[in-house]
Design a protein around this motif. Structure first.
Motif, PDB file in Angstrom:
ATOM      1  N   ALA A 275       0.839  -1.204   0.000  1.00 20.40           N
ATOM      2  CA  ALA A 275       0.000   0.000   0.000  1.00 20.40           C
ATOM      3  C   ALA A 275       0.868   1.247   0.000  1.00 20.40           C
ATOM      4  O   ALA A 275       1.319   1.699   1.061  1.00 20.40           O
TER       5      ALA A 275
ATOM      6  N   TRP B 146      -4.381   6.064   2.885  1.00 18.53           N
ATOM      7  CA  TRP B 146      -4.107   4.663   3.219  1.00 18.53           C
ATOM      8  C   TRP B 146      -4.794   4.235   4.510  1.00 18.53           C
ATOM      9  O   TRP B 146      -4.963   3.045   4.742  1.00 18.53           O
TER      10      TRP B 146
ATOM     11  N   LEU C  99       3.612  -0.802   3.889  1.00 18.05           N
ATOM     12  CA  LEU C  99       3.831   0.447   3.157  1.00 18.05           C
ATOM     13  C   LEU C  99       5.195   0.313   2.476  1.00 18.05           C
ATOM     14  O   LEU C  99       6.227   0.387   3.158  1.00 18.05           O
TER      15      LEU C  99
ATOM     16  N   TRP D 121      -4.628   0.921  -3.050  1.00 14.07           N
ATOM     17  CA  TRP D 121      -4.602   2.319  -2.613  1.00 14.07           C
ATOM     18  C   TRP D 121      -5.994   2.927  -2.756  1.00 14.07           C
ATOM     19  O   TRP D 121      -6.847   2.402  -3.452  1.00 14.07           O
TER      20      TRP D 121
END
Length: 306
Positions: A118, A124, A190, A231
């Motif tokens: 992501a 997010w 992430l 996303w």
């Protein structure tokens, strides 16, 4: 004391989030103008990033793009306060579009694990809540330096509405993620945070070498997990803000045994997502601090604080 301070901070966030969105949007836009007027950290870092990756822009064009980035960043901050202090079911009603859900469901149905990559694109935090609604998962995070900040984040992310394990980005946490993937579980990462020196490989990102995590590729390779990008983009001209959630397959090469190939594929995928709406990407982050050994390049952000 940290928990008490986090509770007070949450109460303040809850109060701010109850203001009407048109007022919050005006406040956000005012914050963005203040960042520019005072040459705040957010303005300096974003401007330097634009200088690094868009040397073709003249000064007026760069400042126009900077203003758009900072308005988007400030609005996202106020959006996130709303998301953190409302029930997850209400937040998910802000998703006007979901693209790729069938792909996500098919990945969940497979016996192997799933890594959700992501990037820092759009919002997010709303993506986290959608993932929690779909499946139990573990989310890797880098704890803030402040104990109060970490207590606050744990408090607000516990409101995701599902079974979410928050895993610190450290050796024990990596082992936790690997075990979950090997059992067919789901992990969220992430992928565009700069790792520590020695924990990544350099690969182009918007045409400039950026130290990039090898962790995602190693986890995918060792567990045979599938990797999907996901996303939430903010939709234009929506008030209160509405979002489109996207899920798409990551390039197969992100799990390549050669870490150089893996990080190159990872950065190429993230860049393609960021280019969809350049201003929604997190350009206030110092992505290029560490430079390739032997390049002779210095940290490009050092002179911002002299």
């Amino acid at each position: 004391m940290s928990e008490l301070a986090a509770a007070l901070l949450y109460a303040l966030a809850w109060t701010v989030a109850r203001l009407p969105w048109p007022l919050l949007r005006r406040l956000a836009d005012g914050v963005a103008r203040l960042w520019v007027a005072t040459d705040a950290r957010e303005a300096r870092v974003a401007r330097r990033n634009l200088e690094l990756i868009h040397p073709d822009l003249d000064a007026p064009a760069r400042e126009r793009l900077l203003g758009e980035i900072l308005r988007t960043t400030a609005r996202q901050a106020f959006e996130t306060i709303r998301l953190w202090t409302r029930p997850a079911a209400r937040n998910l009603a802000d998703l006007a579009e979901v693209h790729g859900e069938a792909l996500f469901d098919a990945a969940l149905a497979e016996p192997r694990g799933l890594v959700v990559a992501a990037p820092h694109m759009g919002n997010w935090e709303l993506l986290n809540q959608w993932l929690a609604m779909k499946t139990p998962l573990a989310i890797l995070y880098r704890p803030p330096e402040s104990a109060i900040g970490e207590a606050f984040l744990r408090r607000v992310r516990a409101n995701a509405g599902g079974d979410v394990e928050q895993v610190r980005a450290e050796a024990a946490g990596v082992r936790t993620l690997l075990k979950r993937l090997q059992k067919g579980g789901v992990v969220g990462i992430l992928p565009d945070q700069q790792p520590k020196a020695g924990e990544g490989e350099f690969a182009p990102f918007f045409g400039k070498p950026a130290l990039t995590m090898t962790l995602l590729g190693r986890l995918a390779a060792r567990s045979d997990a599938r990797v999907l990008f996901a996303w939430c983009e903010r939709l234009p001209d929506t008030s209160p803000p509405r979002f489109a959630l996207h899920v798409q397959a990551a390039p197969e090469a992100v799990g390549d045994a050669d870490p150089a190939h893996a990080v190159a594929a990872l950065n190429a995928g993230i860049e393609a997502i960021a280019r969809r709406d350049f201003a929604q990407y997190q350009w206030t982050y110092k992505r290029y601090t560490l430079r390739p050994p032997g390049s002779g390049e210095a940290n490009p952000y050092l002179d911002l604080y002299r």
